[in-house]
Design an enzyme around this catalytic site. Structure first.
Site, PDB file in Angstrom:
ATOM      1  CB  THR A   1      83.858 -26.537  12.873  1.00  0.00           C
ATOM      2  OG1 THR A   1      82.339 -27.134  12.990  1.00  0.00           O
ATOM      3  CG2 THR A   1      83.680 -25.439  11.583  1.00  0.00           C
TER       4      THR A   1
ATOM      5  CB  THR B   1      75.250 -27.997  25.076  1.00  0.00           C
ATOM      6  OG1 THR B   1      74.288 -27.814  25.276  1.00  0.00           O
ATOM      7  CG2 THR B   1      76.195 -28.866  25.995  1.00  0.00           C
TER       8      THR B   1
ATOM      9  CB  SER C   1      75.085 -28.372  12.065  1.00  0.00           C
ATOM     10  OG  SER C   1      74.770 -27.693  11.054  1.00  0.00           O
TER      11      SER C   1
ATOM     12  CE1 TYR D   1      73.128 -24.404  13.930  1.00  0.00           C
ATOM     13  CE2 TYR D   1      72.287 -23.033  14.925  1.00  0.00           C
ATOM     14  CZ  TYR D   1      72.894 -24.040  14.544  1.00  0.00           C
ATOM     15  OH  TYR D   1      73.575 -24.830  15.902  1.00  0.00           O
TER      16      TYR D   1
END
Ligand SMILES: NC(=O)c1ccc[n+]([C@@H]2O[C@H](COP(=O)([O-])OP(=O)(O)OC[C@H]3O[C@@H](n4cnc5c(N)ncnc54)[C@H](O)[C@@H]3O)[C@@H](O)[C@H]2O)c1
Length: 326
Positions: free
Chosen positions: A36, A176, A76, A146
């Site tokens: 990702t 964030t 992750s 998750y």
């Protein structure tokens, strides 16, 4: 020169951590399989002699020649759109990946800091969430891949601390935002800004009364830096307690971007948390840390970043890489 391994180093947070530790004079080794992440996030560091990039899946055995002082485990998938698409990899990196990092840390006698998340609190029944709250997580719901990976990650990290005496740190990160987020990662902030930039209506899931608290990335990185160098092994919340409803947040984005679009409502996804607000008393006392960047300022910088991206980024499909399902 201290040597630090940052897994997930080509991701949003990982790349900002690479910048910070380079600035502090460390030798930084970023490891990422780019599932990702994006190499462009760390492109500017590649020519440096005290920076290395290892293209590697941390769920496989990790080999790093030489000494290591610190390991930051940030690899992750992190947004629902990612981990719902690649659930098995998410569970693997949160279990096999951290196991590999902890084993490496034992061999190198390094200190490990893991990126945990406010998602360990699930859909919380306590508000705001202190570190002592154990959470309200549905292990077999869609978000379980998750949330439970992160909970396991905390448990195994604590076990290595308790049974092997390994130096460990656990940061529970609340939402964030900032430059290098992906416009199409499905998180609410880039989703709203992307819609505004494309001239689309802003989509709110549910009635918009659910709350979130947004922390600007520089504040988060400062908190992580201080936690790493502290002597505290238990979880610490790092986030911005400034809570806002999603409806109010959509209005802020409309004002910021000057779009003349409106808000449209869609059904709330399963197990979507209704409230999110960190209790940061611990970080204040232990780390003398609290966020400094106002939401207005952080949003302005982030909006400028998104506006500066090539136009095709605005129209990229939400998920654009091919992976095997295991
Ligand atoms: N951004 C947030 O608001 C937030 C909140 C809570 C926790 N976190 C945690 O912080 C970490 C980083 O999140 P982010 O927002 O930067 O996401 P991100 O997707 O931008 O970064 C994650 C990085 O990990 C890499 N990665 C994933 N699996 C890997 C594997 N098996 N091997 C090697 N690399 C792998 C990805 O390619 C990517 O570069 C994650 O652990 C996430 O759970 C982030």
């Amino acid at each position: 020169m201290k040597r630090i391994l940052i897994t997930g180093g080509a991701g949003f947070l990982g790349s900002h951590l690479c910048d910070r530790f380079i600035k502090e004079g460390y030798h930084v080794i970023a490891m990422d399989n780019l599932i990702t992440g994006d190499i462009r996030n760390i492109e500017h560091l590649l020519p440096l002699s005290n920076f290395e990039f290892h293209h590697h899946d941390v769920s496989q055995f990790i080999h790093i020649p030489g000494e290591l002082d610190y390991i930051l485990h940030f690899a992750s998938p992190a947004s629902p759109i990612d981990y719902l698409k690649i659930p098995i990899q998410t569970l693997k990196v949160g279990s096999l990946g951290i196991h590999n990092c902890l084993g490496l840390a034992r061999v190198k006698n390094a200190r490990v800091l893991i990126a945990s998340t406010s998602e360990v609190y699930g859909d919380p029944t306590v508000h705001p969430q202190p570190e002592e709250y154990w959470g309200n997580v549905n292990p077999v719901g869609p978000r379980g891949v998750y949330d439970e990976a992160k909970r396991f990650q905390e448990a195994i990290t604590m076990a290595y601390h308790t049974y092997h005496g390994l130096e460990t740190r656990i940061v529970r990160i609340f939402n964030t935002y900032g430059p290098r987020m992906r416009l199409n990662d499905g998180r609410v902030l880039p989703a709203f800004i992307g819609q505004a930039l494309r001239g689309e209506d802003l989509t709110i899931f549910g009635d918009g009364s659910q709350t979130r608290s947004f922390c600007y990335v520089d504040d988060l990185i400062e908190g992580i830096y201080r936690l790493l160098l502290s002597d505290y092994a238990y979880p610490v919340n790092i986030g911005n307690p400034g809570e806002i409803t999603i409806k109010e947040f959509a209005e802020e984005i409309i004002k910021l971007t000057g779009t003349d679009q409106k808000v449209v409502y869609k059904p709330l996804p399963k197990d979507d948390p209704k409230q999110r607000q960190p209790n940061i008393s611990k970080a204040k006392v232990l780390l003398d840390w609290e966020p400094r960047v106002s939401r207005a300022e952080g949003l302005r910088i982030t909006y400028e970043y998104f506006k500066s991206l090539p136009e095709e980024e605005l129209y990229k499909a939400a998920y654009h890489r091919e992976f095997s399902a295991s």
